[in-house]
Design an enzyme around this catalytic site. Structure first.
Site, mmCIF file in Angstrom:
data_model
loop_
_atom_site.group_PDB
_atom_site.id
_atom_site.type_symbol
_atom_site.label_atom_id
_atom_site.label_comp_id
_atom_site.label_asym_id
_atom_site.label_seq_id
_atom_site.Cartn_x
_atom_site.Cartn_y
_atom_site.Cartn_z
ATOM 1 N N ASP A 8 0.890 -1.155 0.000
ATOM 2 C CA ASP A 8 0.000 0.000 0.000
ATOM 3 C C ASP A 8 0.940 1.221 0.000
ATOM 4 O O ASP A 8 2.122 1.095 0.361
ATOM 5 C CB ASP A 8 -0.865 -0.022 1.268
ATOM 6 C CG ASP A 8 -1.659 1.253 1.435
ATOM 7 O OD1 ASP A 8 -2.350 1.649 0.480
ATOM 8 O OD2 ASP A 8 -1.556 1.874 2.516
ATOM 9 N N ASP A 10 -0.025 5.081 0.833
ATOM 10 C CA ASP A 10 -0.265 6.061 1.898
ATOM 11 C C ASP A 10 -0.194 5.406 3.267
ATOM 12 O O ASP A 10 -0.974 4.515 3.571
ATOM 13 C CB ASP A 10 -1.654 6.691 1.735
ATOM 14 C CG ASP A 10 -1.798 7.452 0.423
ATOM 15 O OD1 ASP A 10 -0.984 8.335 0.169
ATOM 16 O OD2 ASP A 10 -2.732 7.147 -0.333
ATOM 17 N N ARG A 48 -11.548 8.378 -2.663
ATOM 18 C CA ARG A 48 -11.914 9.790 -2.424
ATOM 19 C C ARG A 48 -13.429 9.970 -2.256
ATOM 20 O O ARG A 48 -13.896 10.565 -1.299
ATOM 21 C CB ARG A 48 -11.420 10.630 -3.606
ATOM 22 C CG ARG A 48 -11.331 12.113 -3.297
ATOM 23 C CD ARG A 48 -10.806 12.863 -4.508
ATOM 24 N NE ARG A 48 -9.546 12.300 -5.010
ATOM 25 C CZ ARG A 48 -9.040 12.529 -6.222
ATOM 26 N NH1 ARG A 48 -9.683 13.332 -7.052
ATOM 27 N NH2 ARG A 48 -7.903 11.970 -6.591
HETATM 28 C C1 G6P Z 1 -5.478 6.010 -0.059
HETATM 29 C C2 G6P Z 1 -5.670 6.732 1.268
HETATM 30 C C3 G6P Z 1 -7.078 7.256 1.408
HETATM 31 C C4 G6P Z 1 -7.467 8.053 0.174
HETATM 32 C C5 G6P Z 1 -7.370 7.187 -1.057
HETATM 33 C C6 G6P Z 1 -7.723 7.931 -2.333
HETATM 34 O O1 G6P Z 1 -6.002 4.754 0.016
HETATM 35 O O2 G6P Z 1 -5.380 5.880 2.351
HETATM 36 O O3 G6P Z 1 -7.149 8.058 2.561
HETATM 37 O O4 G6P Z 1 -8.797 8.557 0.300
HETATM 38 O O5 G6P Z 1 -6.033 6.713 -1.167
HETATM 39 O O6 G6P Z 1 -6.750 8.905 -2.598
HETATM 40 P P1 G6P Z 1 -6.826 9.985 -3.745
HETATM 41 O O7 G6P Z 1 -5.417 10.495 -3.843
HETATM 42 O O8 G6P Z 1 -7.267 9.285 -5.004
HETATM 43 O O9 G6P Z 1 -7.798 11.021 -3.326
HETATM 44 MG MG MG Z 2 -2.657 3.226 3.564
#
Ligand code: G6P
Ligand code: MG
Length: 224
Positions: A8, A10, A48
């Site tokens: 993963d 983030d 998102r």
């Molecule tokens: C990751 C993060 C989420 C986030 C998602 C979408 O999984 O952990 O917190 O909402 O990505 O990210 P984005 O950059 O597409 O908004």
């Molecule tokens: Mg994560």
């Protein structure tokens, strides 16, 4: 035997989770919607639009689809500005070593992230050319806990799912990996997840390659 590791992004390789929090917090404050770190914990790994839906549960009025798209766009604009400052040194402790160790050890590595900003984040931290495959929010229709992103990463690596180990910081991601039939290392917020195969507070405290080598034969049915 584990022959591939799916990271993963983030909260595992880089601490963009704090930037997601700050961006949602600003959007929610502008709308007068309650938002705090506890609510934010539930957004880890969630796309998102699904994150926005969770935040809007605390809104005092109904939002149209058009308004929702506007809010998601606004949040992303704040987030994209925040990640401009990301540098290779911002990688989480142990992340770069883990990636390099696995590559040298002959393990295939991939990214499995819900984020549509994955390509620019990998570029900011200088990791674009490190991975054998990338599956991210731009390639999937269902976000974690659905297994889609991890199954796609395994497919792009040309590896069977039961040879993949996922590294996750989100409970939604641990569930996605388990649903995909993969083993999971839970780190950070997921380091206490009972569903994880192994747990570590941080990548700094573990050698994933050593763990893989010391677990050559797994009883998958028993583990899962
Ligand atoms: C990751 C993060 C989420 C986030 C998602 C979408 O999984 O952990 O917190 O909402 O990505 O990210 P984005 O950059 O597409 O908004
Ligand atoms: Mg994560």
């Amino acid at each position: 035997m584990i022959s591939a590791v799916i990271f993963d992004l983030d909260g595992v390789l880089v601490s963009t989770d704090e930037f997601h929090y700050l961006a949602w917090k600003q959007m929610a404050a502008d709308e007068g919607i309650k938002f705090d770190r506890e609510i934010n914990e539930h957004l880890r790994g969630i796309s998102r639009m699904d994150s926005l839906e969770l935040i809007l549960r605390n809104a005092r009025r109904h939002y149209t689809e058009e308004e929702k798209n506007g809010l998601a766009k606004k949040k992303n604009k704040i987030y994209v500005e925040l990640i401009q400052s990301l540098k290779p040194e911002d990688m989480l402790p142990g992340a770069k070593r883990t990636v390099e160790e696995l590559r040298t050890g002959g393990i295939k590595i991939a990214i499995g992230s819900s984020s549509k900003n994955t390509p620019s984040i990998l570029n900011q931290i200088g990791l674009t050319d490190y991975f054998d495959a990338v599956a991210d929010g731009n390639h999937i229709t269902r976000s974690k806990p659905d297994p889609e992103v991890f199954l796609l990463a395994a497919k792009r690596l040309n590896k069977p799912f039961d040879e993949c180990l996922v590294i996750e910081d989100a409970q939604s991601g641990v569930e996605a990996a388990v649903s995909a039939g993969m083993q999971v290392l839970g780190v950070g917020s997921a380091s206490s997840s009972p569903q994880a195969t192994i747990r570590s507070k941080s990548l700094n405290d573990i050698s994933v390659l050593d763990w893989i080598k010391s677990n050559p034969v797994m009883d998958y049915n028993k583990k899962l």
